[in-house]
Design a protein around this motif. Structure first.
Motif, PDB file in Angstrom:
ATOM      1  N   ILE B   3       0.852  -1.196   0.000  1.00  0.00           N
ATOM      2  CA  ILE B   3       0.000   0.000   0.000  1.00  0.00           C
ATOM      3  C   ILE B   3       0.876   1.231   0.000  1.00  0.00           C
ATOM      4  CG2 ILE B   3      -1.683   1.310   1.353  1.00  0.00           C
ATOM      5  CD1 ILE B   3      -2.608  -1.452   2.430  1.00  0.00           C
ATOM      6  N   SER B   6       1.016   7.083   1.185  1.00  0.00           N
ATOM      7  CA  SER B   6       0.089   8.198   1.292  1.00  0.00           C
ATOM      8  C   SER B   6      -1.352   7.737   1.504  1.00  0.00           C
ATOM      9  CB  SER B   6       0.162   9.063   0.035  1.00  0.00           C
ATOM     10  OG  SER B   6      -0.070   8.260  -1.094  1.00  0.00           O
ATOM     11  N   TYR B   7      -1.619   6.431   1.268  1.00  0.00           N
ATOM     12  CA  TYR B   7      -3.004   5.961   1.288  1.00  0.00           C
ATOM     13  C   TYR B   7      -3.725   6.089   2.621  1.00  0.00           C
ATOM     14  CZ  TYR B   7      -3.701   4.353  -3.483  1.00  0.00           C
ATOM     15  OH  TYR B   7      -3.895   4.309  -4.826  1.00  0.00           O
ATOM     16  N   ALA B  10      -4.796   9.606   3.228  1.00  0.00           N
ATOM     17  CA  ALA B  10      -5.791  10.049   2.253  1.00  0.00           C
ATOM     18  C   ALA B  10      -7.145   9.418   2.552  1.00  0.00           C
ATOM     19  CB  ALA B  10      -5.338   9.693   0.842  1.00  0.00           C
ATOM     20  N   LEU B  11      -7.095   8.148   2.952  1.00  0.00           N
ATOM     21  CA  LEU B  11      -8.345   7.460   3.266  1.00  0.00           C
ATOM     22  C   LEU B  11      -9.020   8.128   4.464  1.00  0.00           C
ATOM     23  CD1 LEU B  11     -10.149   5.007   2.612  1.00  0.00           C
ATOM     24  CD2 LEU B  11      -8.905   3.750   4.369  1.00  0.00           C
ATOM     25  N   ALA B 325      -1.615  10.471  -3.127  1.00  0.00           N
ATOM     26  CA  ALA B 325      -2.430   9.280  -3.325  1.00  0.00           C
ATOM     27  C   ALA B 325      -3.114   9.340  -4.677  1.00  0.00           C
ATOM     28  CB  ALA B 325      -3.465   9.153  -2.204  1.00  0.00           C
ATOM     29  N   THR B 328      -0.806   8.191  -7.289  1.00  0.00           N
ATOM     30  CA  THR B 328      -0.198   6.863  -7.205  1.00  0.00           C
ATOM     31  C   THR B 328      -1.100   5.750  -7.715  1.00  0.00           C
ATOM     32  OG1 THR B 328      -0.178   7.529  -4.902  1.00  0.00           O
ATOM     33  CG2 THR B 328       1.721   6.304  -5.658  1.00  0.00           C
ATOM     34  N   ALA B 331      -7.276   3.721  -6.482  1.00  0.00           N
ATOM     35  CA  ALA B 331      -7.946   3.891  -5.184  1.00  0.00           C
ATOM     36  C   ALA B 331      -7.682   5.294  -4.652  1.00  0.00           C
ATOM     37  CB  ALA B 331      -7.454   2.848  -4.200  1.00  0.00           C
ATOM     38  N   GLY B 332      -6.451   5.750  -4.812  1.00  0.00           N
ATOM     39  CA  GLY B 332      -6.095   7.089  -4.354  1.00  0.00           C
ATOM     40  C   GLY B 332      -6.897   8.145  -5.079  1.00  0.00           C
ATOM     41  N   MET B 335     -10.250   8.360  -3.505  1.00  0.00           N
ATOM     42  CA  MET B 335     -10.205   9.105  -2.238  1.00  0.00           C
ATOM     43  C   MET B 335     -10.122  10.596  -2.497  1.00  0.00           C
ATOM     44  SD  MET B 335      -7.453   6.810  -0.209  1.00  0.00           S
ATOM     45  CE  MET B 335      -7.351   5.076  -0.584  1.00  0.00           C
TER      46      MET B 335
END
Lengths: 346, 499
Positions: B3, B6-7, B10-11, B325, B328, B331-332, B335
């Motif tokens: 992962i 940054s995730y 960000a999440l 994120a 990258t 998913a990012g 978010m």
């Protein structure tokens, strides 16, 4: 003398009749003399005041003067529309959060909302004794009085052209300025509901709305009338007097209706939410000779403490006939707001 | 799969952004009715105001973008700053002063002796909103215009097209996305603004939500907020569909106007700019002269400044991982998009939700912390956008070389990425600062007791009708905003100015 007679006449008209506390006292005539700030105890400590908005800088000047006189007083002020603050206090109490020590409202309806929730602390009796007998309450102190009026543009209208019944105004062809979000206006609608019933009030609101312009506050209404944006407005008396004091040639005058909600006499008031005597001592300052005189002469509000000179420029008051209504009933604000909303006014 | 670092942050930011929406859903579920006929009027007013403002901003913003990008003007940079200057004036200050200046008995009537039509209602609000939002369209359109290659126009002209024809058939079709991007910003701004419709006495969603909130009808306020959020959601969806054209850059077009053409341009746009910038400043100066320096408590300006500064710093710190994120992975990106909701949530809605949330969390209720959280949630997307743009332009091989040479990811970030993206970060912080300074409704609802800012003070003065007292705080707000705008624009220099 006329003015005194008028104010005392109010008692006879029934304001006092509905107030169990005041009755016994009023006629026992235990009228205390007004107190000077110099004899009051110094204020020391922290207080949080929720201050209903609508009076502009004048209440601020009073608060600043009190703070200046009491350098050890740490006074935090939260400002907001009176009804919003009343609701906030109730919501805070429900959530178990306590922030306000004092609530100074521009309108007795909002006061009633808080007292009905059982949040106000009892008033010391010597404090109420300073008030004119018909304005004494168990849980709050009226600070100043105000009358509902119809300011009108003198270039467009003469006083004779204005109906003397608030209900007839709805059927006239006058253009109207109003501030439905303003607490005093909502109290006036509450009075109309009590006097005329919900149906008639709803019809009145809908009819008036068709020919009305909405302003943020009632000074705005009065300015709009003076600018000729509308023929007449609905506003407390002092806005017109203040505007005329700054602009003597203003095309503006006051008209009154007769014996209906249109000339309701209401009061601003303060209540304590705290057991700390500091809070009630603070209230004593608002009922002092100095503050009451200031509010009468500068803000054109009607002092309710005994023996204080009435404001200049109030029109012949003997001609005014306020409706018979109990101020505490004006707390029934929720149905008023619902009614105004369902009529599309709010 | 590993992962990206940054995730998690960000999440977290994305989840926090969503909390006001959950609060609103909870509150709205108590409402008695979802929709009544009065809502249609509100919807109509809101959409009309939005439509007229977007139209007005395009009509003013696009020609100004064209002029500032292509036309060889004397004092070119100066004009560009003038064109963008309305951004330094909060629209409610414009509404305030225009309302006071126009109409019978207004300041213009008092001084010059002739009557002008009153500014209020839909027309007044649309005029005011247009005057203070057209720079959004001007900036985005200008940057797409600058990315075009002049040789296309030259080819069209060689083939016999007139200049006007080639503007409409060669240039405009290629900058439609730029115009659309600016228009969406204008639309979002119009939807979320509260002061202007309130002062112009137009019942839009924000104003009615304020009335409901003041009656402490939180469920009704929440219900109306949800309806407003639906419109915002639509706009954000459209926004995500717009892709900026990636055309190979060439030499920008340069046009040398004749004297009369310069004169015509000036005659067209000078009144607009005078109305937007000159009039508020003139009215405030007039009030200052008339009322003198009445006692203004300068600690109010200090409150505004430090709360906004803290908000700017906090927001940028949260924005950096969100921006990274977004670059990258998929998913990012999701978010990041979620955090965009915050900008669409009007301050009044955010305030309502956080008052309710705050009552459940007494340690946050009426604290500066909660107010700063509100600012952060609302303006995070602005910082993210700015940080992301500057990071996008960073050559990834630089970070890779650092890593190859033995730097830890952390070291590569602090020594390569951060310094090279500093400009974007500062520009983002300045933008958040600017918006927090002028934010009104969330500040009214959430500020600590006794905490007055320039914007809440101006609102109070307006409501009480003591207009003269608005002069000093109004001018202060404009001056501080202008400084933030200058920092923001110099941070965006590379993208906007130096072509």
């Amino acid at each position: 003398m006329e003015r005194r007679t008028f104010i005392q006449g109010l008692a006879a008209l029934g304001v006092a009749g509905a107030l169990p506390l005041s009755l016994s006292r009023a006629f026992a005539a235990d009228i205390a003399n007004p107190v000077s700030v110099d004899t009051l105890p110094k204020l020391k400590g922290a207080l949080t005041l929720y201050l209903g908005r609508g009076e502009g800088g004048l209440y601020e000047n009073v608060l600043q003067a009190i703070q200046k006189k009491n350098p050890d007083l740490d006074l935090a002020i939260r400002r907001g529309p009176t009804a919003a603050l009343a609701n906030t206090i109730v919501a805070e109490a429900k959530a178990g959060v306590k922030r306000a020590d004092l609530f100074w409202a521009v309108d007795s309806g909002a006061i009633g909302l808080v007292t009905d929730a059982g949040l106000a602390k009892p008033m010391p009796s010597d404090l109420s004794a300073q008030l004119q007998p018909q304005f004494r309450y168990d849980e709050w102190a009226p600070v100043t009085g105000r009358i509902r009026t119809l300011p009108f543009n003198t270039e467009r209208l003469t006083k004779e052209q204005i109906p003397t019944s608030i209900m007839e105004i709805a059927d006239s062809d006058l253009s109207i300025g109003w501030a439905p979000a303003y607490a005093s206006f909502q109290s006036f609608v509450t009075a109309m509901r009590i006097l005329e019933g919900d149906d008639k009030t709803a019809k009145w609101l809908k009819k008036v709305q068709k020919r009305s312009k909405t302003y943020a506050g009632e000074l705005g209404v009065v300015m709009g009338v003076e600018r000729g944006e509308v023929d007449i407005g609905f506003a407390n008396h002092y806005y017109t007097l203040r505007l005329k004091s700054g602009k003597p040639d203003a095309k503006l005058d006051l008209a009154f209706t007769e014996q209906d909600a249109g000339c309701l006499v209401n009061a601003s008031g303060i209540l304590s939410l705290s057991d700390d005597p500091l809070a009630t001592n603070f209230m004593r300052y608002l009922l002092s000779v100095e503050v009451q005189s200031y509010l009468a002469s500068e803000a054109y509000e009607i002092p309710l403490v005994n023996d204080i000179k009435q404001p200049d420029g109030l029109p012949k008051l003997t001609s005014i006939s306020p409706p018979k209504i109990d101020l505490t009933q004006l707390a029934d604000l929720r149905p008023t707001i619902d009614l105004m909303r369902s009529s599309g006014v709010l | 799969m590993r992962i990206p670092p940054s995730y998690p942050m960000a999440l977290l930011a994305a989840l926090v952004t969503l909390t006001p929406i959950f609060v609103l859903i909870t509150l709205a579920s108590d409402a008695s009715s979802f929709f009544d006929s009065h809502n249609l009027t509100i919807l109509g007013n809101t959409l009309s105001l939005m439509g007229l403002t977007v139209l007005g901003s395009i009509l003013i913003g696009v020609p100004l973008a064209f002029i500032s990008a292509y036309v060889q003007l004397p004092f070119k940079k100066f004009w560009l700053v003038v064109f963008a200057a309305p951004l330094a004036i909060p629209s409610y200050i414009g509404a305030f002063t225009l309302y006071a200046a126009f109409g019978p008995g207004g300041e213009i009537h008092n001084i010059l002796g002739f009557e002008t039509p009153s500014m209020y209602g839909l027309t007044g609000a649309a005029i005011v909103m247009t005057l203070y939002t057209f720079p959004f369209v001007m900036m985005t359109t200008r940057s797409s215009l600058l990315s075009l290659d002049a040789s296309m126009v030259n080819a069209a002209r060689t083939l016999g097209m007139s200049m006007t024809q080639s503007v409409f058939e060669v240039i405009l079709p290629r900058v439609v996305n730029g115009i659309a991007a600016g228009s969406l910003l204008v639309a979002l701004y119009t939807l979320s603004d509260f002061g202007t419709p309130a002062m112009m006495r137009l019942d839009t969603f924000t104003r009615v939500i304020y009335v409901e909130y003041n009656a402490f009808e939180l469920s009704r306020a929440a219900m109306l907020s949800m309806q407003l959020m639906v419109i915002v959601g639509f706009l954000l969806m459209i926004e995500s569909q717009i892709k900026t054209a990636s055309e190979r850059q060439g030499r920008p077009l340069i046009l040398f106007p004749k004297k009369w053409q310069l004169g015509a341009m000036f005659a067209t746009f000078a009144p607009i700019l005078l109305l937007a910038i000159g009039l508020p400043l003139a009215v405030f100066t007039l009030w200052l002269v008339r009322d003198g320096f009445s006692s203004f408590d300068f600690s109010i300006a200090w409150h505004s400044t430090y709360a906004s500064a803290i908000a700017a710093i906090v927001t940028v710190i949260v924005a950096i991982p969100v921006a990274h994120a977004a670059l990258t992975g998929k998913a990012g990106k999701v978010m990041e998009r979620v955090t965009y909701f915050g900008f669409g949530i009007p301050g009044i809605v955010m305030g309502t939700a956080l008052v309710y949330g705050g009552l459940q969390l007494p340690f946050l209720y009426q604290t500066l912390g909660l107010l700063i959280i509100a600012y952060m949630l609302r303006f995070l997307p602005l910082a993210v956008g700015s940080v992301r743009t500057s990071t996008e332009h960073l050559d990834p091989s630089l970070v890779k070389s650092a890593r190859v040479l033995g730097a830890s990811p952390r070291e590569a970030f602090t020594r390569i990425t951060l310094p090279l993206t500093m400009r974007g970060i500062i520009a983002g912080a300045a933008l958040v600062f600017l918006e927090s300074m002028r934010e009104l409704e969330a500040t009214l609802l959430l500020g600590p007791t006794g905490f007055e800012t320039l914007s809440t003070y101006l609102w109070r003065v307006y409501e009480a009708g003591y207009f003269g007292r608005a002069a000093i705080p109004g001018l202060l707000l404009v001056v501080i905003s202008a400084a933030a705008l200058a920092i923001m624009m110099s941070g965006e220099k590379r993208n906007q100015f130096e072509h």
